[in-house]
Design a protein around this motif. Structure first.
Motif, PDB file in Angstrom:
ATOM      1  N   ASP A  88       0.812  -1.221   0.000  1.00 19.83           N
ATOM      2  CA  ASP A  88       0.000   0.000   0.000  1.00 19.83           C
ATOM      3  C   ASP A  88       0.848   1.274   0.000  1.00 19.83           C
ATOM      4  O   ASP A  88       0.488   2.263  -0.645  1.00 19.83           O
ATOM      5  CB  ASP A  88      -0.940   0.009   1.216  1.00 19.83           C
ATOM      6  CG  ASP A  88      -1.959  -1.128   1.164  1.00 19.83           C
ATOM      7  OD1 ASP A  88      -2.286  -1.563   0.044  1.00 19.83           O
ATOM      8  OD2 ASP A  88      -2.403  -1.581   2.236  1.00 19.83           O
ATOM      9  N   ASN A  89       1.947   1.266   0.748  1.00 20.55           N
ATOM     10  CA  ASN A  89       2.770   2.485   0.839  1.00 20.55           C
ATOM     11  C   ASN A  89       4.157   2.317   0.217  1.00 20.55           C
ATOM     12  O   ASN A  89       5.028   3.166   0.387  1.00 20.55           O
ATOM     13  CB  ASN A  89       2.920   2.916   2.300  1.00 20.55           C
ATOM     14  CG  ASN A  89       3.600   1.852   3.160  1.00 20.55           C
ATOM     15  OD1 ASN A  89       4.006   0.803   2.664  1.00 20.55           O
ATOM     16  ND2 ASN A  89       3.708   2.125   4.454  1.00 20.55           N
ATOM     17  N   VAL A 142       5.476   5.221  -2.214  1.00 19.52           N
ATOM     18  CA  VAL A 142       5.847   6.473  -1.540  1.00 19.52           C
ATOM     19  C   VAL A 142       7.184   6.327  -0.809  1.00 19.52           C
ATOM     20  O   VAL A 142       8.078   7.176  -0.930  1.00 19.52           O
ATOM     21  CB  VAL A 142       4.743   6.896  -0.549  1.00 19.52           C
ATOM     22  CG1 VAL A 142       5.175   8.130   0.236  1.00 19.52           C
ATOM     23  CG2 VAL A 142       3.443   7.173  -1.291  1.00 19.52           C
TER      24      VAL A 142
END
Length: 453
Positions: free
Chosen positions: A315-316, A319
Motif C-alpha cells: 500500500d505504501n 511512496v
C-alpha cells in the motif's frame, strides 16, 4: 534677564546635550564592539564513526550533514583508515558511534570526549545516550505483515548477532504476534557474530528437511534478507515462501517492487542521523536531552531516544521507495561533490609542493652555478706564473690524418702522422700576457656593471 545670562544658559544647554549624546554614542559603539566580538569563534567538530556494512549508511550521513550545513559545524567521518591515525579525535567535542574501530572508544575515554551511541550499544563504553529505532515494534510489524498472508505452517526467524542491541527486543516483538496463532510453528536460526554462512547453511538444511512445510521467513536485517532471497531463488521457492525483512533499504524496496519480498520495516535512517546530530549538539552545549526511554546496559540505564518505525507494505511501497531513492541519490551526489572538492584541494596542495620543490631545485642550481663559477675562477688563478720561475717550456703536439679517395669518392687509404715540438718561452713574456688578460677582464666587468645601472 540680561543677554549675558541668556548666553550662559544656551552654552550650558549645548554642553549638557553634547555630553548626553556622547555617552549614548559611546554606549552604542560599545555594544557594537561587544556584538562583533561574539561572532568570532572556533568551529565545532563532531566525530562520527558508522557501521561500514549498514545498507543505509548514506541516509544516516545525509541526516547529519543536512543539519550541520545550517550551522558552523564540521562533521568528521572516521573510517578505518582515519581511525588508524595518531589522533583521529583531535578537536572533536563529541563522538557519534555506530560501529567501526573500537579503539576510537578508548581514545574518547582517554581524551574525555562524550560518546553518543547510534542504534548499537558498544561494549565497555561510557555513553551519554543512544539513538535507536524501536526494535520491539519493528519485530511486531514484521510478524503482522506475515500473518496477514499466512495463518498456519512453519515460519523461520532469521536472527542477527545475539550480541547486537535490539536482538532480544525484535524477537520478543515477533513472538508477541506469532504466539496468537497456535497453528504457526516457529523455527529460530541464529547467525554467528562474524559470518552469516552458518545461518545460510541452517536455512538450506531446514528447507530440505521440511519440504512444502515452510510458509514464511522473517529476516531481522537486510543482510539476512538478501541471504534468504538467494537461498529461496536457488531452491526455486521464492514464489512459494513469503519473505519479510526488518530493515528497509533501497535494495529491499526494489525486491518488494519485483515481488521477491512482501514486506519490510522502515527504520527511518535519515531521522536517526538527524536526531543523533541534535543530541550531539545538546551534549556539546550541555543542554538537557529529550529522552523518551532508556536502555539497560552493563553500565546501567542509558538515556535513549527511540525513533518510530513503520511497516512497508504494497500500500505504501511506492511512496517510501521514492523517498529512500531520492534521499540516497542526493546523498551520493553530495558525497561525490565533497570527494571532488577534497581531491581539488589535494591537487592544489600537490601543485604548491611541486612549485616549492622546483624553487628549491632552482636555488640549488644557482648555488651550484656559483660554485662552478668559483671553481672556474680558481682554475684561472692556477694559470698564473708561480714565483721563482727561471725557464718555461711549451710542449705542442699535433696529429695529422690524411685520407686517400678514388674516383667514386670512397676512402681507399688513411695515413696518420704525429709531430711534437718543444718550445722555450721567456717567463717575462708570459707574465706580461697574464697581466694584460687580467686588465681586460677587469675592464669588461666595469662595463657590465655600468650597463646594469
Amino acid at each position: 534677564m540680561s543677554k549675558r545670562v541668556r548666553s550662559l544658559l544656551v552654552i550650558l544647554s549645548l554642553c549638557l546635550s553634547l555630553t548626553i549624546t556622547g555617552c549614548g554614542l559611546q554606549a552604542l559603539l560599545g555594544n557594537k564592539n561587544k556584538t562583533s566580538s561574539t561572532k568570532g569563534g572556533t568551529e565545532t567538530v563532531i566525530a562520527v564513526s558508522l557501521d561500514e556494512e549498514d545498507p543505509n549508511k548514506l541516509l544516516i550521513t545525509k541526516g547529519i550533514d543536512d543539519l550541520a550545513k545550517k550551522e558552523d559545524v564540521q562533521v568528521k567521518y572516521l573510517d578505518k583508515s582515519a581511525a588508524a591515525k595518531e589522533s583521529p579525535l583531535k578537536g572533536a567535542k563529541v563522538l557519534i558511534y555506530q560501529g567501526g574501530d573500537e579503539k576510537l572508544l578508548k581514545s574518547a575515554e582517554t581524551e574525555k570526549i562524550p560518546v553518543l551511541a547510534l542504534s548499537q550499544l558498544p561494549v565497555g563504553a561510557k555513553l551519554v545516550g543512544i539513538i535507536t529505532p524501536d526494535q520491539e515494534k519493528a519485530g511486531e510489524l514484521m510478524a503482522q505483515t506475515l500473518v496477514s498472508k499466512v495463518a498456519e505452517g512453519q515460519v523461520i526467524i532469521l536472527q542477527g548477532d545475539p550480541s547486537e542491541t535490539g536482538f532480544q527486543e525484535r524477537l520478543a516483538g515477533n513472538k508477541a504476534v506469532l504466539s496468537k496463532y497456535p497453528k504457526i510453528i516457529v523455527q529460530n536460526i541464529v547467525s554467528s557474530p562474524d559470518s552469516e554462512s552458518v545461518a545460510k547453511q541452517g536455512l538450506v538444511d531446514f528447507l530440505q528437511k521440511n519440504p512444502d512445510k515452510v510458509q514464511g521467513i522473517l529476516a531481522h536485517t537486510e543482510k539476512l534478507a538478501v541471504l534468504a532471497n538467494e537461498v529461496l531463488k536457488q531452491a526455486q521457492l521464492d514464489k512459494k515462501i513469503i519473505l519479510v525483512g526488518g530493515q528497509a533499504s533501497v535494495s529491499s524496496l526494489e525486491r518488494m517492487s519485483k515481488g521477491a519480498q512482501v514486506g519490510d520495516v522502515d527504520t527511518s535512517p535519515y531521522l536517526q542521523g538527524v536526531n543523533a546530530y541534535q543530541w550531539a549538539q545538546k551534549v556539546i552545549k550541555k543542554e538537557s536531552l529529550d529522552v523518551n526511554n532508556s536502555i539497560t546496559s552493563e553500565q546501567g540505564e542509558i538515556p535513549a531516544k527511540i525513533i518510530q518505525v513503520k511497516a512497508v507494505t504494497s500500500d505504501n511501497l511506492a511512496v517510501i521507495q521514492k523517498s529512500y531513492t531520492k534521499t540516497l541519490e542526493s546523498a551520493e551526489q553530495e558525497k561525490k561533490q565533497t570527494e571532488e572538492k577534497d581531491k581539488g584541494k589535494k591537487g592544489d596542495q600537490a601543485s604548491q609542493d611541486q612549485g616549492d620543490s622546483k624553487k628549491e631545485e632552482s636555488q640549488a642550481g644557482d648555488k651550484q652555478g656559483s660554485s662552478n663559477g668559483g671553481e672556474k675562477q680558481a682554475e684561472g688563478k692556477s694559470g698564473d706564473i708561480p714565483p721563482g720561475v727561471q725557464k718555461v717550456t711549451e710542449r705542442i703536439k699535433t696529429e695529422t690524418t690524411r685520407e686517400y679517395f678514388d674516383e667514386q669518392g670512397k676512402v681507399i687509404g688513411t695515413e696518420k702522422t704525429e709531430n711534437e715540438q718543444v718550445k722555450t718561452v721567456p717567463p717575462e713574456m708570459l707574465k706580461q700576457q697574464s697581466e694584460q688578460s687580467k686588465q681586460s677582464s677587469s675592464d669588461q666587468g666595469s662595463e657590465s656593471g655600468k650597463e646594469k645601472k
